[in-house]
Scaffold this active site. Structure first.
Site, PDB file in Angstrom:
ATOM      1  N   ASP A  24       1.365  -1.220  -0.073  1.00 46.22           N
ATOM      2  CA  ASP A  24       0.169   0.291   0.138  1.00 46.22           C
ATOM      3  C   ASP A  24       1.128   1.413  -0.203  1.00 46.22           C
ATOM      4  O   ASP A  24       2.367   0.934   0.162  1.00 46.22           O
ATOM      5  CB  ASP A  24      -1.312   0.162   1.387  1.00 46.22           C
ATOM      6  CG  ASP A  24      -1.320   1.094   1.728  1.00 46.22           C
ATOM      7  OD1 ASP A  24      -2.722   2.015   0.640  1.00 46.22           O
ATOM      8  OD2 ASP A  24      -1.846   2.210   2.803  1.00 46.22           O
ATOM      9  N   ASP A  44      -0.314   5.185   0.484  1.00 45.30           N
ATOM     10  CA  ASP A  44      -0.819   5.761   2.014  1.00 45.30           C
ATOM     11  C   ASP A  44      -0.718   5.470   3.321  1.00 45.30           C
ATOM     12  O   ASP A  44      -1.370   4.871   3.269  1.00 45.30           O
ATOM     13  CB  ASP A  44      -1.603   7.074   1.337  1.00 45.30           C
ATOM     14  CG  ASP A  44      -2.046   8.013  -0.524  1.00 45.30           C
ATOM     15  OD1 ASP A  44      -0.898   9.143   0.387  1.00 45.30           O
ATOM     16  OD2 ASP A  44      -1.597   7.327  -0.596  1.00 45.30           O
ATOM     17  N   ASP A  54      -2.289  -0.350   5.979  1.00 42.43           N
ATOM     18  CA  ASP A  54      -2.792   0.399   7.280  1.00 42.43           C
ATOM     19  C   ASP A  54      -3.991   0.363   7.694  1.00 42.43           C
ATOM     20  O   ASP A  54      -4.613   0.727   8.377  1.00 42.43           O
ATOM     21  CB  ASP A  54      -2.131   1.652   7.178  1.00 42.43           C
ATOM     22  CG  ASP A  54      -2.598   2.762   6.306  1.00 42.43           C
ATOM     23  OD1 ASP A  54      -2.618   2.565   4.726  1.00 42.43           O
ATOM     24  OD2 ASP A  54      -2.954   4.155   6.896  1.00 42.43           O
TER      25      ASP A  54
END
Length: 248
Positions: free
Chosen positions: A20, A22, A196
């Site tokens: 991922d 961001d 996240d």
């Protein structure tokens, strides 16, 4: 699981790595355009792609074009727009069709943002998002608007950290990971995914179901991940250590 150990430093041996962006490789910002890729990160991801012989992909909610621009035309695969588009290092670019309803949705979102201080609109090829990190008081109104727009247009409502998105249905980061794992370079390897947000959970599940596992970035929470790192700084340090381990 909520209490997870850190990943072993040799986890990437024989792995296919999915990252991922961001909140995982860079800190979250109030506006996506404020994010930059520094020399450390650019060098790290290129070293990983070399060490893993191309078995690296970024899997992001951002459009492919955004990731490509941030990394200056990188030599690894990119899945963007939550799995709705994929770009390969050889120049191939696959993308779902953009529905006409998105133009109307973008217009409505801009009207809401103009009237709601601190709310920002992120336009994407296959979706549009309201960001309210700078306006937490507007969370309920933003979510209600996005839900109504998605319902009216028959599109998918995508939640995230201090944002809500209306996008084309039919894919997520889990389907993206599964599709990338069918590529010749990655087939038969062990998938490892780092993310996240709750948008990353489908990829955590897909990695687990394909014999690998996920690494949660950030505070403990319910997740399908097997390991956890505290945040972006810890992630970059672990990836650097893992890269060194691959070279040993």
């Amino acid at each position: 699981m909520t209490h997870l150990p850190p990943p072993p430093v040799d986890l990437l041996r024989d792995a296919a790595l999915f990252l991922d962006f961001d909140g995982t490789l860079v800190e979250l910002e109030e506006h996506p355009d404020a994010v930059a890729v520094d020399a450390r990160l650019a060098t790290l991801v290129r070293r990983l792609a070399e060490a893993l012989e191309g078995r690296v992909a970024i899997v992001s909610g951002r459009p492919v074009a955004s990731i490509r621009a941030l990394f200056a035309d990188p030599p690894f695969a990119i899945s963007g727009s939550h799995g709705l588009e994929v770009a390969w290092p050889d120049g191939r670019h696959e993308r779902a069709e953009r529905p006409a309803a998105l133009d109307r949705i973008v217009e409505r979102m801009h009207g809401f943002a103009t009237a709601t201080h601190g709310v920002l609109v992120e336009e994407k090829p296959l979706g549009a998002a309201l960001h309210y990190r700078a306006a937490p008081y507007a969370a309920d109104a933003a979510q209600a608007l996005a839900a109504a727009l998605a319902n009216d247009a028959g599109l998918h409502l995508q939640t995230g950290k201090m944002m809500i998105e209306v996008r084309v249905p039919g894919a997520d980061k889990g389907t993206a990971l599964a599709a990338l794992m069918r590529a010749p370079a990655m087939a038969g390897r062990t998938p490892v995914f780092l993310g996240d947000d709750d948008t990353d959970e489908p990829a955590m599940v897909a990695a687990r179901d394909l014999g690998g596992g996920g690494i949660l970035i950030g505070a403990p929470r319910a997740t399908a991940a097997r390991w956890r790192l505290d945040g972006v700084a810890a992630t970059l340090s672990w990836l650097e250590a893992a890269t060194e381990s691959l070279a040993a």
